[in-house]
Write a protein that holds these residues in place. Sequence first.
Motif, PDB file in Angstrom:
ATOM      1  N   UNK A  47      -6.560  -9.418 -21.909  1.00 49.99           N
ATOM      2  CA  UNK A  47      -6.875  -8.796 -23.000  1.00 49.99           C
ATOM      3  C   UNK A  47      -7.596  -9.990 -24.159  1.00 49.99           C
ATOM      4  N   UNK A  48      -8.691  -9.579 -24.639  1.00 51.91           N
ATOM      5  CA  UNK A  48      -9.284 -10.733 -25.527  1.00 51.91           C
ATOM      6  C   UNK A  48      -8.157 -10.834 -26.496  1.00 51.91           C
ATOM      7  N   UNK A  49      -8.174 -12.148 -26.876  1.00 49.99           N
ATOM      8  CA  UNK A  49      -7.261 -12.479 -28.166  1.00 49.99           C
ATOM      9  C   UNK A  49      -6.061 -12.883 -27.863  1.00 49.99           C
ATOM     10  N   UNK A  50      -5.542 -12.235 -26.469  1.00 48.77           N
ATOM     11  CA  UNK A  50      -4.084 -12.694 -26.184  1.00 48.77           C
ATOM     12  C   UNK A  50      -3.986 -13.662 -24.786  1.00 48.77           C
ATOM     13  N   UNK A  51      -5.143 -13.425 -23.839  1.00 49.00           N
ATOM     14  CA  UNK A  51      -5.091 -14.337 -22.729  1.00 49.00           C
ATOM     15  C   UNK A  51      -6.364 -15.302 -22.553  1.00 49.00           C
ATOM     16  N   UNK A  52      -7.433 -14.992 -23.639  1.00 55.79           N
ATOM     17  CA  UNK A  52      -8.541 -15.667 -23.545  1.00 55.79           C
ATOM     18  C   UNK A  52      -9.033 -15.433 -25.099  1.00 55.79           C
ATOM     19  N   UNK A  54     -12.783 -14.933 -26.397  1.00 55.96           N
ATOM     20  CA  UNK A  54     -14.270 -15.048 -26.061  1.00 55.96           C
ATOM     21  C   UNK A  54     -15.004 -15.800 -27.183  1.00 55.96           C
ATOM     22  N   UNK A  55     -14.483 -16.105 -28.327  1.00 60.58           N
ATOM     23  CA  UNK A  55     -15.316 -16.985 -29.426  1.00 60.58           C
ATOM     24  C   UNK A  55     -15.026 -18.448 -29.022  1.00 60.58           C
ATOM     25  N   UNK A  56     -14.279 -18.740 -27.962  1.00 66.30           N
ATOM     26  CA  UNK A  56     -14.281 -20.200 -27.390  1.00 66.30           C
ATOM     27  C   UNK A  56     -14.387 -20.355 -26.210  1.00 66.30           C
ATOM     28  N   UNK A  57     -14.440 -19.283 -25.343  1.00 59.41           N
ATOM     29  CA  UNK A  57     -14.594 -19.612 -23.851  1.00 59.41           C
ATOM     30  C   UNK A  57     -15.850 -18.676 -23.082  1.00 59.41           C
ATOM     31  N   UNK A  58     -16.614 -18.867 -22.120  1.00 63.44           N
ATOM     32  CA  UNK A  58     -17.451 -17.937 -21.483  1.00 63.44           C
ATOM     33  C   UNK A  58     -16.817 -16.791 -20.601  1.00 63.44           C
ATOM     34  N   UNK A  59     -17.684 -15.783 -20.704  1.00 64.40           N
ATOM     35  CA  UNK A  59     -17.148 -14.548 -20.061  1.00 64.40           C
ATOM     36  C   UNK A  59     -17.127 -14.772 -18.610  1.00 64.40           C
ATOM     37  N   UNK A  60     -17.997 -15.543 -18.086  1.00 62.04           N
ATOM     38  CA  UNK A  60     -17.898 -15.982 -16.598  1.00 62.04           C
ATOM     39  C   UNK A  60     -16.718 -16.230 -16.342  1.00 62.04           C
ATOM     40  N   UNK A 129     -12.228  -6.477 -25.707  1.00 62.43           N
ATOM     41  CA  UNK A 129     -12.610  -6.496 -24.144  1.00 62.43           C
ATOM     42  C   UNK A 129     -11.304  -6.466 -23.437  1.00 62.43           C
ATOM     43  N   UNK A 130     -11.192  -5.784 -22.462  1.00 62.30           N
ATOM     44  CA  UNK A 130     -10.084  -5.790 -21.401  1.00 62.30           C
ATOM     45  C   UNK A 130     -10.417  -5.423 -20.059  1.00 62.30           C
ATOM     46  N   UNK A 131      -9.742  -6.242 -19.250  1.00 61.48           N
ATOM     47  CA  UNK A 131     -10.124  -6.103 -17.901  1.00 61.48           C
ATOM     48  C   UNK A 131      -8.574  -6.257 -17.001  1.00 61.48           C
ATOM     49  N   UNK A 132      -8.577  -5.340 -16.126  1.00 63.86           N
ATOM     50  CA  UNK A 132      -7.118  -5.110 -15.342  1.00 63.86           C
ATOM     51  C   UNK A 132      -7.673  -5.249 -13.960  1.00 63.86           C
ATOM     52  N   UNK A 133      -7.267  -6.223 -13.177  1.00 65.14           N
ATOM     53  CA  UNK A 133      -7.231  -6.295 -11.753  1.00 65.14           C
ATOM     54  C   UNK A 133      -6.039  -5.755 -10.886  1.00 65.14           C
ATOM     55  N   UNK A 134      -6.467  -4.812  -9.917  1.00 64.40           N
ATOM     56  CA  UNK A 134      -5.001  -4.662  -9.096  1.00 64.40           C
ATOM     57  C   UNK A 134      -5.528  -5.202  -7.472  1.00 64.40           C
ATOM     58  N   UNK A 135      -4.813  -5.985  -7.107  1.00 63.66           N
ATOM     59  CA  UNK A 135      -5.179  -6.664  -5.787  1.00 63.66           C
ATOM     60  C   UNK A 135      -4.090  -6.235  -4.654  1.00 63.66           C
TER      61      UNK A 135
END
Length: 306
Positions: A47-52, A54-60, A129-135
Motif C-alpha cells: 500500500x502506498x504510504x506503508x510499503x513505499x 510514490x512521492x519518492x520512488x518510481x511506480x516501475x 494505490x494498493x497492489x496485491x500479489x498471490x503467487x
Amino acid sequence: MGEFALIEWIRKHQKRRRDVVLGIGDDCAVINVSSDKLCLITTDMLVDGTHFDLKKCAIRDVGRKAIACSISDIAAMGCQPTVAVISICFPEHTTKKFVRELYAGIWHISDKYAIEIVGGDIISGRGPFCINVTMLGKDNELKPILRSGARVGDKILVTGKLGGSILGKHLSFEPRLKEALVLNKNFTIHAMIDISDGLSADLNHILEESGVGAVLDEDQIPISPAAVKLSKKTGYTPLYHALSDGEDYELLMTLSKVQAKRILSSDLLNDVKVSCIGEIVKSNGIWMKSSGGNIRPIKPHGYEHL
C-alpha cells in the motif's frame, strides 16, 4: 491486537482440510494436489504510504517489488514459483503512463524468473494505490523447508548483509530464489525464513514455531554499509538496524553443525556472503553474546503492520 497476535487468533479458529499440508504460520501455505505433488501459495499486499512512497520512488520499482516479495516467500520454502494473480486498486484519475510503468516493473522481474501473470482483479477508488500479489509455486520433488524444524544445537546462518534497507534495498532487492533452490537441493536445512520484518523478529518466528531459543554472536552479525549510514541519522547503532530493520529479504536458516560447515566452505552460492551468526538452544527467547562472552536477553523487534 498486534499483527502477529491477530494472525495467531485466526490460526487457532481456522478449520483444516485434509489436503492442506501446511496452513497459517509459515511463508507459504502448502496444499497436496496429488499423491506426489505439492502446491505452494503466498500473498502480499503493498500500500502506498506503508510499503513505499510514490512521492519518492518510481511506480516501475513498486511493480517489481510487488512480485519480488512473493518470490522471496516461496524461496524461503526452498521451492519454485510458477504463476501469479494480481489485484490492484488504482486511485481515481490514474494515467495510462502510470499503469504502463507499473506493468513494466511487474513484467521485468516476472519474465526474469519465468513467472506468468495469469489473472487478477482491477478496481479504482478514492483510497491510496494498493497492489496485491498471490503467487503459486511447486515443490519440484523438493521437500518445502518450514519454520518449525529448528533443533537444539543447530547453527544459524544468514545470507547477505543486514539493515538500512529503507535507503534503497527495500525496492531493489533481488529475491534469493537461486540460492534457496541450491540450498534445498544440496544441503539439509532444518528451518528457513526470509527476512522481511527484521532479523530478530523473523528469527523469533522460527523459534516460536520450533519451540526453541537462540544465542546470537554480536560480532558475527553481518551489518550493511546502509545500516551504518542510517545509524548516523537515527542515533541507533548499526547493530540495532541489522537486528530490527525489515525488508532485507535475505535467507535466515538453521541446520546442523556439519551441514553449516559444508555451506560455509562451499562455492555453490557463488558470490553471496553467508555468515554463521549463532546457535539454537533449549531455553526460550533470543540471547546476545558479546565479544567478551557476556550473554544478555534481547527483545525481538521488527516491523509490524498493526
